[in-house]
Design a protein around this motif. Structure first.
Motif, PDB file in Angstrom:
ATOM      1  N   VAL A 111      37.945  45.365  35.201  1.00  0.00           N
ATOM      2  CA  VAL A 111      37.507  44.755  36.461  1.00  0.00           C
ATOM      3  C   VAL A 111      38.712  44.264  37.256  1.00  0.00           C
ATOM      4  O   VAL A 111      38.821  44.493  38.466  1.00  0.00           O
ATOM      5  N   GLU A 112      39.612  43.602  36.580  1.00  0.00           N
ATOM      6  CA  GLU A 112      40.813  43.093  37.241  1.00  0.00           C
ATOM      7  C   GLU A 112      41.600  44.233  37.888  1.00  0.00           C
ATOM      8  O   GLU A 112      42.026  44.135  39.047  1.00  0.00           O
ATOM      9  N   ALA A 113      41.788  45.317  37.145  1.00  0.00           N
ATOM     10  CA  ALA A 113      42.527  46.465  37.676  1.00  0.00           C
ATOM     11  C   ALA A 113      41.809  47.077  38.877  1.00  0.00           C
ATOM     12  O   ALA A 113      42.449  47.494  39.852  1.00  0.00           O
ATOM     13  N   GLU A 114      40.475  47.121  38.824  1.00  0.00           N
ATOM     14  CA  GLU A 114      39.703  47.681  39.930  1.00  0.00           C
ATOM     15  C   GLU A 114      39.828  46.803  41.171  1.00  0.00           C
ATOM     16  O   GLU A 114      39.967  47.302  42.300  1.00  0.00           O
ATOM     17  N   LEU A 115      39.787  45.499  40.990  1.00  0.00           N
ATOM     18  CA  LEU A 115      39.950  44.581  42.117  1.00  0.00           C
ATOM     19  C   LEU A 115      41.324  44.743  42.764  1.00  0.00           C
ATOM     20  O   LEU A 115      41.457  44.738  43.996  1.00  0.00           O
ATOM     21  N   VAL A 116      42.347  44.890  41.937  1.00  0.00           N
ATOM     22  CA  VAL A 116      43.694  45.101  42.469  1.00  0.00           C
ATOM     23  C   VAL A 116      43.757  46.405  43.255  1.00  0.00           C
ATOM     24  O   VAL A 116      44.309  46.465  44.360  1.00  0.00           O
ATOM     25  N   ALA A 117      43.144  47.453  42.694  1.00  0.00           N
ATOM     26  CA  ALA A 117      43.150  48.754  43.369  1.00  0.00           C
ATOM     27  C   ALA A 117      42.412  48.704  44.708  1.00  0.00           C
ATOM     28  O   ALA A 117      42.758  49.434  45.653  1.00  0.00           O
ATOM     29  N   MET A 118      41.421  47.824  44.820  1.00  0.00           N
ATOM     30  CA  MET A 118      40.662  47.673  46.054  1.00  0.00           C
ATOM     31  C   MET A 118      41.386  46.810  47.080  1.00  0.00           C
ATOM     32  O   MET A 118      40.917  46.660  48.211  1.00  0.00           O
ATOM     33  N   GLY A 119      42.479  46.180  46.657  1.00  0.00           N
ATOM     34  CA  GLY A 119      43.187  45.274  47.542  1.00  0.00           C
ATOM     35  C   GLY A 119      42.604  43.880  47.556  1.00  0.00           C
ATOM     36  O   GLY A 119      42.886  43.082  48.461  1.00  0.00           O
ATOM     37  N   ALA A 120      41.771  43.564  46.523  1.00  0.00           N
ATOM     38  CA  ALA A 120      41.126  42.250  46.456  1.00  0.00           C
ATOM     39  C   ALA A 120      41.951  41.234  45.681  1.00  0.00           C
ATOM     40  O   ALA A 120      41.517  40.090  45.510  1.00  0.00           O
ATOM     41  N   GLY A 121      43.106  41.642  45.168  1.00  0.00           N
ATOM     42  CA  GLY A 121      44.042  40.682  44.584  1.00  0.00           C
ATOM     43  C   GLY A 121      43.771  40.230  43.174  1.00  0.00           C
ATOM     44  O   GLY A 121      44.334  39.236  42.736  1.00  0.00           O
ATOM     45  N   GLY A 122      42.931  40.909  42.420  1.00  0.00           N
ATOM     46  CA  GLY A 122      42.663  40.506  41.044  1.00  0.00           C
ATOM     47  C   GLY A 122      41.530  39.502  40.938  1.00  0.00           C
ATOM     48  O   GLY A 122      40.740  39.311  41.865  1.00  0.00           O
ATOM     49  N   LEU A 123      41.459  38.820  39.813  1.00  0.00           N
ATOM     50  CA  LEU A 123      40.324  37.941  39.508  1.00  0.00           C
ATOM     51  C   LEU A 123      40.472  36.514  40.038  1.00  0.00           C
ATOM     52  O   LEU A 123      39.480  35.792  40.140  1.00  0.00           O
ATOM     53  N   SER A 124      41.663  36.114  40.367  1.00  0.00           N
ATOM     54  CA  SER A 124      41.867  34.737  40.809  1.00  0.00           C
ATOM     55  C   SER A 124      41.005  34.412  42.026  1.00  0.00           C
ATOM     56  O   SER A 124      41.029  35.112  43.036  1.00  0.00           O
ATOM     57  N   GLY A 125      40.210  33.347  41.885  1.00  0.00           N
ATOM     58  CA  GLY A 125      39.357  32.899  42.975  1.00  0.00           C
ATOM     59  C   GLY A 125      38.043  33.644  43.113  1.00  0.00           C
ATOM     60  O   GLY A 125      37.192  33.244  43.922  1.00  0.00           O
ATOM     61  N   GLN A 126      37.831  34.702  42.352  1.00  0.00           N
ATOM     62  CA  GLN A 126      36.576  35.454  42.446  1.00  0.00           C
ATOM     63  C   GLN A 126      35.446  34.719  41.724  1.00  0.00           C
ATOM     64  O   GLN A 126      35.671  34.034  40.730  1.00  0.00           O
ATOM     65  N   ARG A 127      34.231  34.894  42.221  1.00  0.00           N
ATOM     66  CA  ARG A 127      33.066  34.312  41.555  1.00  0.00           C
ATOM     67  C   ARG A 127      32.471  35.379  40.639  1.00  0.00           C
ATOM     68  O   ARG A 127      31.998  36.419  41.097  1.00  0.00           O
ATOM     69  N   VAL A 128      32.492  35.095  39.351  1.00  0.00           N
ATOM     70  CA  VAL A 128      32.054  36.039  38.330  1.00  0.00           C
ATOM     71  C   VAL A 128      30.791  35.513  37.655  1.00  0.00           C
ATOM     72  O   VAL A 128      30.756  34.372  37.186  1.00  0.00           O
ATOM     73  N   VAL A 129      29.756  36.341  37.610  1.00  0.00           N
ATOM     74  CA  VAL A 129      28.513  36.006  36.903  1.00  0.00           C
ATOM     75  C   VAL A 129      28.384  36.938  35.706  1.00  0.00           C
ATOM     76  O   VAL A 129      28.445  38.168  35.856  1.00  0.00           O
ATOM     77  N   VAL A 130      28.226  36.336  34.520  1.00  0.00           N
ATOM     78  CA  VAL A 130      28.098  37.108  33.283  1.00  0.00           C
ATOM     79  C   VAL A 130      26.637  37.079  32.850  1.00  0.00           C
ATOM     80  O   VAL A 130      26.123  36.042  32.428  1.00  0.00           O
ATOM     81  N   LEU A 131      25.964  38.213  32.992  1.00  0.00           N
ATOM     82  CA  LEU A 131      24.566  38.331  32.588  1.00  0.00           C
ATOM     83  C   LEU A 131      24.509  38.701  31.107  1.00  0.00           C
ATOM     84  O   LEU A 131      25.198  39.614  30.663  1.00  0.00           O
ATOM     85  N   GLY A 132      23.691  37.972  30.348  1.00  0.00           N
ATOM     86  CA  GLY A 132      23.776  38.073  28.890  1.00  0.00           C
ATOM     87  C   GLY A 132      24.970  37.281  28.403  1.00  0.00           C
ATOM     88  O   GLY A 132      25.600  37.608  27.400  1.00  0.00           O
TER      89      GLY A 132
END
Length: 300
Positions: A111-132
């Motif tokens: 996920v982190e790598a995908e966010l970086v590739a999208m230009g979203a800067g990685g996981l810092s500051g992102q809101r993450v919901v873990v289902l299960g």
């Protein structure tokens, strides 16, 4: 005669995972010794039996692997084994209960790598919901995402009280801040993902936790990751082979179970091989699994 490579495999369960046995053999261990129904209090004695049976030089070919199904207990067992060492009598240690550490590492690092590739800067500051999020993979995925700077909520189909208890217990044990959120019904799921940047689906196999209708409310969603390889997909529209594939009806990208699983497999194999090849004792837990998965993806 050269001493064989021996891996002592501890589990609090009734049997050691065949998956882990195969992985250890493929990593070069020649003798695999499983120990079942191992309690936390038994770890010290078993560890010291292992370390005092060989010379310090011979111990370079000896390791201990901790399995089971409880991510918190495995961390405690790893700590107990580490404290049982009497230098120079020490061996390499690794914990990966139900593959939770390496699966979570692969998922969050992907996920982190995908966010970086999208230009979203990685996981810092992102809101993450873990289902299960109260299961072993969900808890550790939440821990890793929080380590990377995300705001993390663990969701439970059993309601807010169960979710908050798991979040508090897990966050305290692993030194991160986690929150609980209800996933007890469809309305609760939709409320929980409405402002999510990332959804991590770690629920039971064969259970769809997010439908296409649910996804329609997730207007901020960037990445949806699912580790369920059994139909139906855990997140509607995220196929098992998806690797940054657009999710229909959203602006998000999907990461599927087999794409994540490939990273998980390589991460676990890399950690086991590093133990097998180490000249100095290693201690490999959830944090080391996360860094190994990140390094693997950086090299891809």
């Amino acid at each position: 005669m050269e001493r064989p490579y021996i891996l002592h495999m501890f589990t609090p369960g009734r049997q050691m995972s065949p998956f882990d046995v195969n992985m250890a053999a493929d990593a070069g261990y020649q003798v695999l010794a499983p120990y079942t129904d191992v309690t936390l209090d038994a770890v010290r004695g078993l560890t010291q039996d292992a370390i005092f049976s060989r010379s310090p030089k011979g111990l370079a070919r000896t390791g201990i692997f901790i399995g089971g199904r409880d991510a918190v207990l495995a961390a405690d067992m790893l700590d107990r084994a580490k404290k049982a060492m009497v230098p120079p009598f020490a061996v390499s240690l690794m914990a990966d209960p139900s593959g939770a550490y390496t699966t979570a590492a692969a998922m969050v690092a992907s996920v982190e790598a995908e966010l970086v590739a999208m230009g979203a800067g990685g996981l810092s500051g992102q809101r993450v919901v873990v289902l299960g999020g109260t299961g072993p993979v969900g808890r550790i995925a939440g821990v890793m995402a929080a380590m990377a700077g995300a705001h993390v909520a663990l969701s439970s189909r059993n309601g807010i009280d169960v979710a908050e208890e798991a979040a508090q217990q897990t966050g305290q044990r692993f030194g991160v801040t986690l929150h609980g959120i209800s996933g007890g019904d469809r309305d609760a799921v939709r409320r929980s993902i409405a402002d999510a940047d990332v959804i991590l689906a770690t629920a039971a196999a064969g259970v769809q936790v997010v439908s296409a209708e649910d996804l329609a409310v997730a207007t901020r969603l960037k990445v949806a990751a699912d580790v369920n390889a059994v139909p139906p997909e855990g997140i509607a529209g995220v196929g098992v082979m998806d690797k940054g594939t657009p999710v229909a009806g959203t602006a998000a990208r999907g990461l599927g179970a087999l794409a994540i699983g490939n990273v998980k497999y390589q991460t676990q194999q890399r950690l086991l091989r590093s133990m097998n090849e180490a000249t100095e004792p290693l201690v490999l837990g959830y944090a080391e699994a996360f860094e190994a998965a990140r390094a693997l993806l950086r090299q891809a």
